[in-house]
Design a protein around this motif. Structure first.
Motif, PDB file in Angstrom:
ATOM      1  N   UNK A  34       0.843  -1.197   0.000  1.00 47.59           N
ATOM      2  CA  UNK A  34       0.000   0.000   0.000  1.00 47.59           C
ATOM      3  C   UNK A  34       0.878   1.247   0.000  1.00 47.59           C
ATOM      4  N   UNK A  35       0.615   2.165  -0.919  1.00 46.15           N
ATOM      5  CA  UNK A  35       1.369   3.421  -0.989  1.00 46.15           C
ATOM      6  C   UNK A  35       0.490   4.640  -0.744  1.00 46.15           C
ATOM      7  N   UNK A  36      -0.808   4.462  -0.715  1.00 46.81           N
ATOM      8  CA  UNK A  36      -1.707   5.585  -0.465  1.00 46.81           C
ATOM      9  C   UNK A  36      -2.978   5.108   0.209  1.00 46.81           C
ATOM     10  N   UNK A  37      -3.587   5.992   0.979  1.00 47.13           N
ATOM     11  CA  UNK A  37      -4.787   5.630   1.732  1.00 47.13           C
ATOM     12  C   UNK A  37      -5.894   6.646   1.470  1.00 47.13           C
ATOM     13  N   UNK A  38      -7.129   6.187   1.544  1.00 50.85           N
ATOM     14  CA  UNK A  38      -8.270   7.086   1.504  1.00 50.85           C
ATOM     15  C   UNK A  38      -8.805   7.248   2.920  1.00 50.85           C
ATOM     16  N   UNK A  39      -9.480   8.345   3.158  1.00 48.42           N
ATOM     17  CA  UNK A  39      -9.905   8.671   4.516  1.00 48.42           C
ATOM     18  C   UNK A  39     -10.834   7.623   5.097  1.00 48.42           C
ATOM     19  N   UNK A  40     -11.865   7.237   4.361  1.00 47.93           N
ATOM     20  CA  UNK A  40     -12.855   6.320   4.929  1.00 47.93           C
ATOM     21  C   UNK A  40     -13.662   5.665   3.821  1.00 47.93           C
ATOM     22  N   UNK A  41     -14.156   4.476   4.113  1.00 47.93           N
ATOM     23  CA  UNK A  41     -15.148   3.809   3.273  1.00 47.93           C
ATOM     24  C   UNK A  41     -16.271   3.365   4.198  1.00 47.93           C
ATOM     25  N   UNK A  42     -17.510   3.429   3.700  1.00 42.12           N
ATOM     26  CA  UNK A  42     -18.643   3.123   4.579  1.00 42.12           C
ATOM     27  C   UNK A  42     -19.834   2.699   3.738  1.00 42.12           C
ATOM     28  N   UNK A  43     -20.787   2.025   4.387  1.00 40.97           N
ATOM     29  CA  UNK A  43     -21.979   1.588   3.664  1.00 40.97           C
ATOM     30  C   UNK A  43     -23.034   2.688   3.682  1.00 40.97           C
ATOM     31  N   UNK A  44     -24.209   2.410   3.124  1.00 37.20           N
ATOM     32  CA  UNK A  44     -25.192   3.474   2.916  1.00 37.20           C
ATOM     33  C   UNK A  44     -25.931   3.887   4.186  1.00 37.20           C
ATOM     34  N   UNK A  45     -25.645   3.254   5.320  1.00 41.63           N
ATOM     35  CA  UNK A  45     -26.237   3.709   6.579  1.00 41.63           C
ATOM     36  C   UNK A  45     -25.530   4.948   7.113  1.00 41.63           C
ATOM     37  N   UNK A  80     -21.340  10.812  10.365  1.00 36.46           N
ATOM     38  CA  UNK A  80     -22.662  11.375  10.107  1.00 36.46           C
ATOM     39  C   UNK A  80     -23.591  10.265   9.621  1.00 36.46           C
ATOM     40  N   UNK A  81     -24.532   9.860  10.476  1.00 32.19           N
ATOM     41  CA  UNK A  81     -25.427   8.756  10.157  1.00 32.19           C
ATOM     42  C   UNK A  81     -26.556   9.214   9.228  1.00 32.19           C
ATOM     43  N   UNK A  82     -27.090   8.279   8.455  1.00 34.23           N
ATOM     44  CA  UNK A  82     -28.244   8.548   7.593  1.00 34.23           C
ATOM     45  C   UNK A  82     -29.505   8.153   8.359  1.00 34.23           C
ATOM     46  N   UNK A  83     -30.260   9.153   8.778  1.00 35.97           N
ATOM     47  CA  UNK A  83     -31.438   8.901   9.623  1.00 35.97           C
ATOM     48  C   UNK A  83     -32.527   8.104   8.912  1.00 35.97           C
ATOM     49  N   UNK A  84     -32.489   8.100   7.595  1.00 33.55           N
ATOM     50  CA  UNK A  84     -33.548   7.400   6.861  1.00 33.55           C
ATOM     51  C   UNK A  84     -33.297   5.899   6.782  1.00 33.55           C
ATOM     52  N   UNK A  85     -32.108   5.446   7.201  1.00 33.18           N
ATOM     53  CA  UNK A  85     -31.752   4.034   7.087  1.00 33.18           C
ATOM     54  C   UNK A  85     -31.856   3.341   8.448  1.00 33.18           C
ATOM     55  N   UNK A  86     -32.198   2.059   8.395  1.00 33.89           N
ATOM     56  CA  UNK A  86     -32.284   1.274   9.634  1.00 33.89           C
ATOM     57  C   UNK A  86     -31.262   0.142   9.661  1.00 33.89           C
ATOM     58  N   UNK A  87     -30.562  -0.078   8.547  1.00 39.94           N
ATOM     59  CA  UNK A  87     -29.543  -1.131   8.544  1.00 39.94           C
ATOM     60  C   UNK A  87     -28.322  -0.681   9.353  1.00 39.94           C
ATOM     61  N   UNK A  88     -27.528  -1.634   9.781  1.00 41.31           N
ATOM     62  CA  UNK A  88     -26.375  -1.343  10.634  1.00 41.31           C
ATOM     63  C   UNK A  88     -25.238  -0.752   9.811  1.00 41.31           C
ATOM     64  N   UNK A  89     -24.694   0.344  10.291  1.00 40.36           N
ATOM     65  CA  UNK A  89     -23.593   1.000   9.593  1.00 40.36           C
ATOM     66  C   UNK A  89     -22.278   0.272   9.784  1.00 40.36           C
TER      67      UNK A  89
END
Length: 766
Positions: A170-181, A208-217
């Motif tokens: 690995x030579x570079x990183x991104x800040x974050x990856x996350x699902x649609x929750x 920052x959570x998505x209030x419209x979603x109920x699946x686990x982040x």
């Protein structure tokens, strides 16, 4: 693994070797007495279904550990059942009868130990490769166990990887990856301090959570120990804020923290690990800024030591992955926390395949979570059964996995690297990894010496060359903004489309970002012309044996510049910043450009008249003189108005031959540059500025771009203008020796003193 058997120990254990002792250096030769390991008889909670066997090693146990496991209160369940151990990779690792006799002094304990060995369905003693979990993961001995730990850590680390070298590193990183929750994730890019505990700095993560979603982040976050001048390297606090969180319909997200570029990690008595949640109403009322400490009294405290059930549940949703820390014999990760105060508990699974870990925490609140390493572990901790099994990662079984976080066909284009002037190049990691680059317009390396941070700007243009990776069969546009203004599409040159079935790299250059990014509307995206004050400067230095001095003021322009390469169908000018961050925060390049343009006056520190003059050696009729020469150079890269005041401040004036009437003339000759593109100077008229006088403080010369009544008419021809980036004037002091012969009353050493004062009327921001 070294267990301090003076304290009760609970949990699921796997290690290459087990010893009893008081430090990592314990090797089984000198051990503590036997103690309790996994006495769950008083535990009222629900134990995991797959808990047995609970103590496993591919090698034989040390004598003290063997005795501890034979104790009546060890490997004991809360329903009266007995749990078991697995020792050895093969039958050859089992104890012989003679070895057991040397460990135990009575048959009762010997029998108790052998009865607690885990058995296969055919009644034979089981070994490592017989256990389903290890069998499924290919773990049959100590080395494959270590490799399994490394593989898991590597997998999580790769979730936030953005670039690799030819060998797959690995030579570079991104800040974050996350699902649609989850809508967005930010990490502080500036030093943030906790005013309550006055910690040196903290790692603050806003999810920052998505209030419209109920699946686990699920989110994986990169924590770079070198980013932003290494502000995280010595942090003593981790603060995670769940924003717009509705506890009635949302579960705590699973959070994977990938730490890299850390030399060590110590969680001491002054360290804090805090997880807080805020509703949308609270967020609207007290808008959070990730670069400002955020902690409100009415928060939902998810890490309180006063609510162990909640704290353990929170810990079971966190992984602290230290994939890149490596250590020798000493432990480079230490959990030395004995405090019971709220917030002082280390939370989450600690995963570190390449370094030793030491845990010294005699309180039940010190640590909540698993500890996994491929090296050595020292454990002194009063770990309760509640802690051991409730804080176990994914203890509630709701982890949805990380498949949504893996790269897919919608991977956006990205900037691999940006080349700046003077061979400066960087590979942007993400939007919150903020870079700063300094360039100097000045020629005087005595003032702005070239270094790792100060670079020379040849000319005035700040060229940027972008190396861009385009996904297969895609077209992209370059977008930019200055100082958090509006996003603007770069129209002067297009990025070549990629019509291939694989990702391709291409280049795009901007000749001068501070000029070419300006837009026709004139409302924004203009570089900030504010002059920032870097302080007054003055010093002496030598040039080819000549003593010179300078006075001036450090000045600079500062601009924050952001770039995104976006898919052609995305119009960033109509997208909200939240939409942009969600899609492109991992590919955004942000840097601060500081262009230094110091207002400098270089002048001769000493006017040397040459050889010593002996009075009476020249006749009155002879026009003999001595000449001391020098040069005044002014650098004015920002075309400011300025005024230079030179005064004769000689205090020893009585009988000073240099100050006798008409004995010393002050002369000057201005030179003008033919053009700003070469170094050809044309000489002007030679001007007599007047004679020095024995009248106390005397103004010798005034140079001003805005001449006033302080400028003598004799000095008009050597006056500067603000349009001169460089100003040069030869000056000389001419001492007429024949005029001094008849008046000097004593021999001796005489000198002139002068003061040099530089001012500018331009507005400069502190």
């Amino acid at each position: 693994m070294v267990i301090n058997t003076n304290y009760p120990t609970n949990g699921e254990f796997y290690a290459g070797h087990f010893y009893s002792g008081t430090s990592l250096s314990s090797d089984g030769k000198t051990e503590l007495g036997p103690g309790s390991i996994n006495d769950l008889s008083k535990y009222t909670g629900k134990l995991p279904n797959n808990l047995d066997p609970m103590f496993i090693s591919p090698t034989a146990f040390s004598p003290a550990i063997t005795k501890s496991l034979a104790e009546t209160q060890s490997l004991r369940g809360n329903q009266g059942e007995t749990y078991h151990y697995v020792m050895g990779a093969t039958k050859a690792d089992e104890f012989t009868d003679n070895q057991l006799n040397s460990i135990f002094n009575n048959n009762e304990y010997k029998t108790a130990f052998t009865n607690k060995a885990y058995k296969k369905s055919n009644g034979e003693t089981a070994h490592l490769g017989d256990i389903d979990y290890f069998k499924d993961n290919g773990v049959v001995n100590q080395s494959s166990g270590i490799q399994n730990v490394t593989t898991v850590s590597d997998y999580y680390d790769n979730l936030t990887a953005s670039t690799y070298d030819s060998e797959g590193n690995i030579t570079g990183y991104k800040l974050a990856v996350f699902n649609d929750a989850i809508k967005s994730v930010t990490v502080n890019s500036q030093m943030v301090k906790d005013p309550i505990w006055t910690s040196p700095s903290l790692i603050q993560i806003n999810i920052n959570m998505d209030e419209t979603k109920t699946n686990t982040g699920v989110v994986a976050v990169d924590i770079d120990g070198k980013a932003n001048n290494g502000i995280f390297q010595n942090s003593e606090e981790v603060s995670i804020n769940l924003l717009n969180y509705d506890s009635s319909k949302e579960k705590i997200p699973y959070i994977i923290l990938n730490y890299h570029n850390f030399n060590q990690f110590n969680f001491e008595n002054t360290s804090i690990f805090r997880v807080s949640a805020y509703t949308s109403e609270q967020v609207k009322r007290d808008k959070p800024d990730v670069n400002q400490f955020y902690l409100k009294d009415d928060r939902l405290n998810l890490s309180s030591t006063k609510d162990n059930a909640q704290r353990y549940n929170t810990a079971s949703h966190i992984i602290n992955n230290f994939n890149t820390i490596t250590g020798g014999e000493d432990s480079t990760i230490q959990i030395n926390n004995d405090k019971t105060d709220d917030g002082f508990s280390f939370l989450g699974t600690l995963l570190a395949p390449h370094t030793n870990i030491s845990v010294n925490s005699t309180t039940t609140q010190g640590v909540a979570g698993n500890i996994v390493t491929g090296r050595s572990l020292y454990l002194l901790s009063d770990i309760t059964a509640d802690n051991a099994f409730s804080a176990n990662f994914n203890s509630d079984g709701d982890f949805p996995g990380t498949s949504d976080l893996e790269p897919d066909a919608n991977t956006p284009p990205r900037i691999l690297s940006i080349d700046l002037p003077d061979n400066v190049s960087f590979s942007p990691e993400n939007a919150t990894t903020h870079y700063k680059f300094e360039f100097s317009l000045n020629n005087n390396i005595q003032v702005d010496p070239e270094s790792q941070t100060m670079h020379r700007l040849d000319g005035r243009k700040v060229k940027n060359t972008f190396n861009i990776e385009q996904p297969a069969n895609s077209s992209s546009n370059l977008w930019s903004r200055m100082n958090d203004g509006q996003w603007k599409k770069y129209e002067k040159e297009a990025i070549a489309a990629n019509d291939q079935d694989s990702a391709q790299t291409t280049q795009l250059s901007i000749a001068d970002v501070t000029e070419d990014l300006k837009t026709a509307d004139g409302k924004d995206n203009y570089d900030d012309q504010t002059l920032y004050d870097g302080g007054q400067i003055d010093a002496s230095y030598d040039v080819d044996g000549q003593q010179k001095a300078f006075i001036g003021q450090h000045l600079l322009h500062r601009n924050k510049i952001s770039f995104i390469v976006a898919r052609k169908e995305d119009d960033l000018s109509t997208m909200s910043q939240e939409e942009i961050d969600k899609k492109y925060s991992n590919t955004m390049a942000v840097y601060t450009l500081e262009v230094h343009g110091d207002l400098l006056v270089n002048y001769p520190k000493i006017f040397d008249f040459g050889t010593t003059y002996q009075l009476g050696t020249s006749g009155l009729a002879n026009n003999e003189f001595r000449v001391a020469k020098g040069q005044i150079n002014v650098e004015n890269p920002y075309y400011l108005d300025w005024k230079l005041l030179v005064k004769n401040t000689t205090t020893e004036i009585q009988n000073n031959p240099l100050l006798l009437d008409s004995a010393t003339d002050f002369n000057a000759q201005l030179y003008n540059l033919v053009s700003d593109t070469d170094d050809t100077w044309l000489p002007g008229a030679f001007v007599n500025l007047g004679s020095l006088k024995a009248t106390g403080e005397q103004t010798m010369l005034v140079l001003s771009t805005e001449p006033d009544n302080s400028v003598d008419s004799n000095w008009t021809e050597v006056q500067p203008t603000s349009s001169m980036q460089f100003y040069k004037t030869d000056v000389e002091l001419k001492f007429h020796t024949n005029r001094a012969d008849g008046y000097v009353k004593r021999t001796g050493s005489y000198k002139l003193n002068a003061s040099w004062e530089l001012t500018t009327p331009n507005i400069i921001k502190k």
